[in-house]
Design an enzyme around this catalytic site. Structure first.
Site, PDB file in Angstrom:
ATOM      1  N   LYS A 106      45.343  46.435  47.892  1.00  0.00           N
ATOM      2  CA  LYS A 106      44.268  46.779  46.981  1.00  0.00           C
ATOM      3  C   LYS A 106      44.650  48.046  46.219  1.00  0.00           C
ATOM      4  O   LYS A 106      45.263  48.958  46.771  1.00  0.00           O
ATOM      5  CB  LYS A 106      42.981  46.995  47.782  1.00  0.00           C
ATOM      6  CG  LYS A 106      41.727  47.206  46.950  1.00  0.00           C
ATOM      7  CD  LYS A 106      40.520  47.307  47.874  1.00  0.00           C
ATOM      8  CE  LYS A 106      39.219  47.574  47.133  1.00  0.00           C
ATOM      9  NZ  LYS A 106      38.059  47.649  48.046  1.00  0.00           N
ATOM     10  N   SER A 187      34.447  44.708  46.850  1.00  0.00           N
ATOM     11  CA  SER A 187      35.341  45.229  45.836  1.00  0.00           C
ATOM     12  C   SER A 187      36.797  44.836  46.048  1.00  0.00           C
ATOM     13  O   SER A 187      37.638  45.039  45.179  1.00  0.00           O
ATOM     14  CB  SER A 187      35.226  46.753  45.779  1.00  0.00           C
ATOM     15  OG  SER A 187      35.685  47.366  46.980  1.00  0.00           O
ATOM     16  N   SER A 211      32.843  45.155  51.230  1.00  0.00           N
ATOM     17  CA  SER A 211      33.920  44.975  50.256  1.00  0.00           C
ATOM     18  C   SER A 211      35.108  44.164  50.753  1.00  0.00           C
ATOM     19  O   SER A 211      35.961  43.768  49.963  1.00  0.00           O
ATOM     20  CB  SER A 211      34.414  46.337  49.764  1.00  0.00           C
ATOM     21  OG  SER A 211      33.402  46.982  49.031  1.00  0.00           O
TER      22      SER A 211
END
Length: 511
Positions: A106, A187, A211
């Site tokens: 990420k 996210s 997330s």
């Protein structure tokens, strides 16, 4: 089917057949990859090339990856050389299940290499970290190849109340590979999409509240949100040290557990949290809990307020079937449970969470920025100014930055913030923690990431696994959550559930 989607479907079929020496790389697990390495049907270089080709083909549609590592092929070649020389030239596994395997990170997980770490924002483009994030150092020690950075909700969806639902300025709008118009959630959006669409077998995400669990659920993959401090947050663009955690997203429970084994442990740069959580790490690691009878004898709670699906819907029918399956596998299912003050826990605007998070975010982010070797912005105030100066690129009209503005207006952790944290701790202690102990539960089961706020405020772990596909083909998941350190139990249950249900199927790329 529209022509662009026909083209995508055809391309996916070509890519699926593009394995080296007949090795089937699409949907490949860590075990099959290592088997390929060992029997000579696959090399790390070939695997990296496949993933790079697949990213090149699918990313214009899915927007799962922000950038790829120009050094990935060199890292892969080094892994191949290590494997050849590890046993008198024989092809054997040189360093465990992750050796030579590409990993997507990420974009808020820092690397000290040619890759950027920007949390999806142009404001941090060109910034330079002093060192790899703690979890990245562990991945490299395990022999993993850093393939690139995955797209995400910009600033981990902590910029505006409007939310971004898988969009970042640098990565664009990520799309669900099953139903392109459906929410991919966030996210850790790109990490989940990339795993689902075989753009990488292994990805890492982060979670403050939902997330990992949400995008994993809606993209039909497996995600682990570990106990707070089980994995280091050092080198991760933060929201709050009180809730942030780093965890793996893969296609199977087995694979996420292998990755979890590689990234847990003490880190002097995140000393307080990792030291406290290290007591939970079992001798022999987590793979010992991959048990097909892992549901047998487990006490599983079904709390009220989450499975609110109307009779006749796919979700209502499928979730009831799954609960019945757990019973048939020997689980003791305890229904009709109430988590005390659940409505307050789920109301982040009024339970004190937003008060605490705003102040914690400003302090944590400014500390992260000050620790960079170089950065075009050094404070939250400068990021706010950057966004104001780049309204088109940063979608200021559509998204805004109200949370940033509120956070910038805070002046540290004062009496109000301490009271908010105290309230959150009490809500957790009197809520799920008390419920689980009173009923001697091994886990609660909830749909998708519905219980993520409950787990978040207590720093508690969760695992989500694919559960089914809705009427329009949109995936949904089932999450197992528990108290701090309950990873072994959650792994046993989620693995057993996965093995008996075998729900997951490959992406459909429906419109």
């Amino acid at each position: 089917m529209p022509r662009p989607l026909l083209a995508v479907a055809a391309m996916v079929l070509v890519l699926a057949a593009a394995g080296a020496h007949g090795f089937e790389i699409e949907e490949a697990t860590l075990a099959s990859i290592q088997l390929g390495f060992n029997n000579g049907s696959l090399t790390s270089v070939e695997l990296v090339r496949f993933y790079l080709d697949r990213i090149r083909g699918l990313n214009p549609l899915l927007r799962a990856v922000i950038e790829v590592n120009p050094d990935a092929l060199r890292q892969a070649a080094r892994a191949d050389a290590e494997r050849r020389s590890s046993s008198s030239g024989k092809c054997v596994t040189a360093g465990g299940p992750l050796h030579g395997v590409p990993v997507l990170l990420k974009d808020n997980i820092a690397t000290r290499d040619a890759l950027n770490t920007t949390a999806g924002s142009f404001a941090l483009l060109g910034s330079v970290a002093r060192r790899d994030a703690g979890v990245v150092r562990r991945l490299r020690r395990a022999g993993a190849v850093v393939l690139g950075k995955a797209n995400m909700d910009e600033w981990a969806n902590f910029r505006s109340l409007a939310g971004t639902d898988g969009w970042s300025a640098r990565g664009g709008q990520a799309r669900n590979p099953y139903v392109l118009s459906a929410s991919p959630c966030g996210s850790s959006t790109g990490s989940a999409i990339a795993a689902a669409a075989s753009m990488a077998a292994v990805t890492l995400g982060t979670e403050t509240d939902g997330s990992i669990l949400c995008p994993a659920s809606l993209n039909s993959v497996v995600g682990i949100k570990p106990t707070l401090g089980l994995t280091s947050r050092a080198g991760v663009v933060p929201i709050t040290p009180r809730q942030d955690t780093v965890g793996p997203i893969c296609r199977t429970v087995t694979d996420v557990v292998h990755v979890l084994d590689a990234i847990v442990g003490y880190d002097a740069l995140d000393a307080a949290a990792t030291s406290t959580a290290s007591k939970y790490i079992p001798d022999g690691g987590y793979t010992q809990f991959l048990k097909k009878d892992g549901l047998n004898g487990k006490r599983i709670g079904i709390p009220n307020g989450f499975f609110n699906y109307a009779n006749g819907t796919v979700q209502h029918t499928v979730y009831q079937q799954h609960i019945d399956t757990m019973r048939k596998q020997g689980a003791i299912v305890v229904e009709d449970l109430d988590i005390a003050n659940l409505s307050v826990i789920l109301d982040s605007l009024n339970n004190g969470q937003e008060i605490a998070l705003a102040a914690e975010f400003k302090l944590s982010l400014n500390a992260y920025l000050s620790g960079l070797s170089y950065s075009p912005v050094r404070t939250l105030a400068e990021i706010i100014a950057f966004n104001d100066a780049h309204p088109v690129e940063e979608k200021m009209k559509e998204i805004g930055q109200i949370i940033f503005l509120v956070a910038e207006n805070t002046t540290g952790i004062g009496a109000v913030e301490r009271a908010a944290v105290s309230q959150l701790n009490k809500l957790s202690a009197d809520g799920l923690e008390k419920l689980m102990r009173e009923h001697k539960l091994d886990a609660i089961v909830t749909p998708n990431s519905a219980a993520s706020p409950v787990l978040a405020i207590g720093g508690m772990p969760g695992i989500t696994v694919p559960a089914g596909y809705g009427a329009m083909g949109v995936p949904f998941g089932l999450s197992f959550g528990g108290l701090k350190g309950y990873e072994p139990r959650l792994i046993e249950m989620s693995y057993a559930f996965e093995q008996v249900t075998t729900v997951r199927k490959t992406p459909t790329f429906l419109p």
